[in-house]
Write an enzyme that holds these catalytic residues in place. Structure first.
Site, PDB file in Angstrom:
ATOM      1  CG  ASN A 110      13.893  68.003  72.311  1.00 25.64           C
ATOM      2  OD1 ASN A 110      14.378  67.543  71.272  1.00 25.64           O
ATOM      3  ND2 ASN A 110      13.076  67.305  73.106  1.00 25.64           N
ATOM      4  CG  PHE A 114      17.453  61.042  66.488  1.00 23.69           C
ATOM      5  CD1 PHE A 114      16.880  61.148  67.744  1.00 23.69           C
ATOM      6  CD2 PHE A 114      16.916  60.119  65.601  1.00 23.69           C
ATOM      7  CE1 PHE A 114      15.795  60.354  68.114  1.00 23.69           C
ATOM      8  CE2 PHE A 114      15.832  59.318  65.968  1.00 23.69           C
ATOM      9  CZ  PHE A 114      15.271  59.447  67.227  1.00 23.69           C
ATOM     10  CB  SER A 172      12.052  61.488  68.110  1.00 20.75           C
ATOM     11  OG  SER A 172      12.484  62.826  67.900  1.00 20.75           O
ATOM     12  CG  ASN A 174      12.191  67.051  67.654  1.00 18.95           C
ATOM     13  OD1 ASN A 174      11.331  67.883  67.416  1.00 18.95           O
ATOM     14  ND2 ASN A 174      12.506  66.680  68.882  1.00 18.95           N
ATOM     15  CB  THR A 175      13.758  62.310  62.816  1.00 17.96           C
ATOM     16  OG1 THR A 175      14.870  62.590  63.668  1.00 17.96           O
ATOM     17  CG2 THR A 175      14.266  61.719  61.518  1.00 17.96           C
ATOM     18  CE  LYS A 210      10.913  57.989  75.341  1.00 17.46           C
ATOM     19  NZ  LYS A 210      12.154  58.644  75.813  1.00 17.46           N
ATOM     20  CG  ASN A 239       9.737  60.554  72.543  1.00 16.47           C
ATOM     21  OD1 ASN A 239      10.192  61.595  72.983  1.00 16.47           O
ATOM     22  ND2 ASN A 239      10.425  59.764  71.735  1.00 16.47           N
TER      23      ASN A 239
END
Length: 352
Positions: A110, A114, A172, A174-175, A210, A239
């Protein structure tokens, strides 16, 4: 897996993964999914950072991003739930498509970024949440924020009164540059701001961190020390990963975080290293690649006080929570453990 679950999963796998995700939430809220209610026993009953859990199997953040299915999820057999991530302002996330099934690998990639309704909308839903089990919130930062540390603190201040725990998510992929906050100076400063807000809550809830699985042993030890110094309640390991080692599926080269079966060994090694580094002084939550009771049990024996899962539901349905809880009960009994607590860390050496 029952026939209803099998048929539902077959239908969902014929459509776009993100659309299927949305439909699964709607099916839960519409009462179309049989739910078992609370699953517990004297052996499964446990605590996590002072929170009483009916069983140690939790739902990881990301499935119910906006806290829209809490009533149904509270009856699905999980011992605790984590929703979010929530950011101060609503944001759409990254362009679609941004979720990919890797069926041959029992995995997913993915790059959501967010996407969520923002902390105000999520806080309003959390105000009327069920009280039958602990529910936590994953804290995030807006992509366009000039002060991401302030974002985490702001979300905790707004939503903290309505949850049982919160998770600082700096892992994460993805940011852009979010994982930079795992560096020692940035992480210490961020956690100091978050813990200051926590201290001001009417009920100072547990705060977890996390972390990513793509860390060296030295980085893992350093983060463990920072978490202890900051007064955190525990660490969630881990994660998603940026690694693509050994994947077979056609979507293997898509950008984003990889979750599911291929992550199990990597995340469990990080968990064991973190358990060693913190010497049992912090509760750990094991996440990554769990798809059966044996793997959940392995995480506990590697050092986890509890576990979380998400991607395995894509392939096995929501009934996996009950199956893992019952399987854990049998494994603990087989090995002569009277409780989850007695098994924590007993197999850590196997992963070091």
């Amino acid at each position: 897996m029952n026939l209803i679950e099998r048929a539902g999963l077959a239908a969902l796998h014929r459509i776009d993964p993100e659309a299927a995700h949305g439909l699964s939430l709607r099916a839960l809220n519409a009462g179309l999914v049989p739910l078992p209610g609370l699953v517990t026993s004297p052996r499964l009953d446990c605590t996590l950072a002072g929170m009483a859990l009916a069983n140690p199997v939790g739902l990881a953040a990301g499935f119910d991003k906006n806290a829209t299915a809490l009533a149904a999820l509270s009856r699905s057999g999980f011992g605790f739930l984590e929703v979010g991530a929530a950011t101060p302002l609503p944001q759409p996330g990254n362009p679609k498509p941004r979720l990919f099934r890797l069926t041959e690998d029992r995995a997913a990639i993915n790059r959501f970024g967010f996407n969520n309704d923002g902390m105000q909308a999520i806080a309003a839903r959390l105000q009327s949440r069920p009280r039958s089990l602990p529910i936590g919130l994953n804290l995030g930062a807006n992509k366009t924020s000039a002060d991401r540390a302030a974002d985490f603190a702001q979300v905790l201040a707004t939503c903290g009164p309505h949850v049982d725990f919160a998770t600082v998510n700096v892992s994460s992929p993805n940011t852009e540059k979010l994982r930079d906050l795992q560096g020692p100076a940035a992480l210490s400063a961020l956690l100091a701001r978050v813990m200051e807000v926590r201290a001001g809550l009417a009920i100072p809830i547990p705060v977890f961190l996390k972390i990513a699985p793509d860390l060296s042993p030295d980085e893992i030890a350093e983060i463990g020390g920072i978490a202890l110094a900051a007064g955190l309640s525990g660490i969630i390991a881990t994660n998603t990963t940026l690694s693509r080692e050994g994947l077979k599926s056609a979507a293997r080269d898509e950008m984003g975080g990889l979750s599911g079966a291929p992550l199990f060994e990597k995340s469990t090694r990080v968990l064991a290293q973190l358990s060693l580094a913190t010497a049992g002084r912090l509760p750990l939550i094991g996440v990554g690649g769990i798809s059966n009771a044996d793997q959940a049990y392995a995480k506990i024996r590697a050092g986890a006080s509890a576990v979380q899962l998400y991607t395995a539901m894509v392939y096995q349905g929501i009934g996996i929570a009950v199956r893992i809880a019952h399987g854990l009960e049998a494994l603990l009994a087989r090995d002569g453990f009277a409780s989850v607590h007695d098994a924590i860390g007993t197999g850590r050496a196997d992963w070091l």
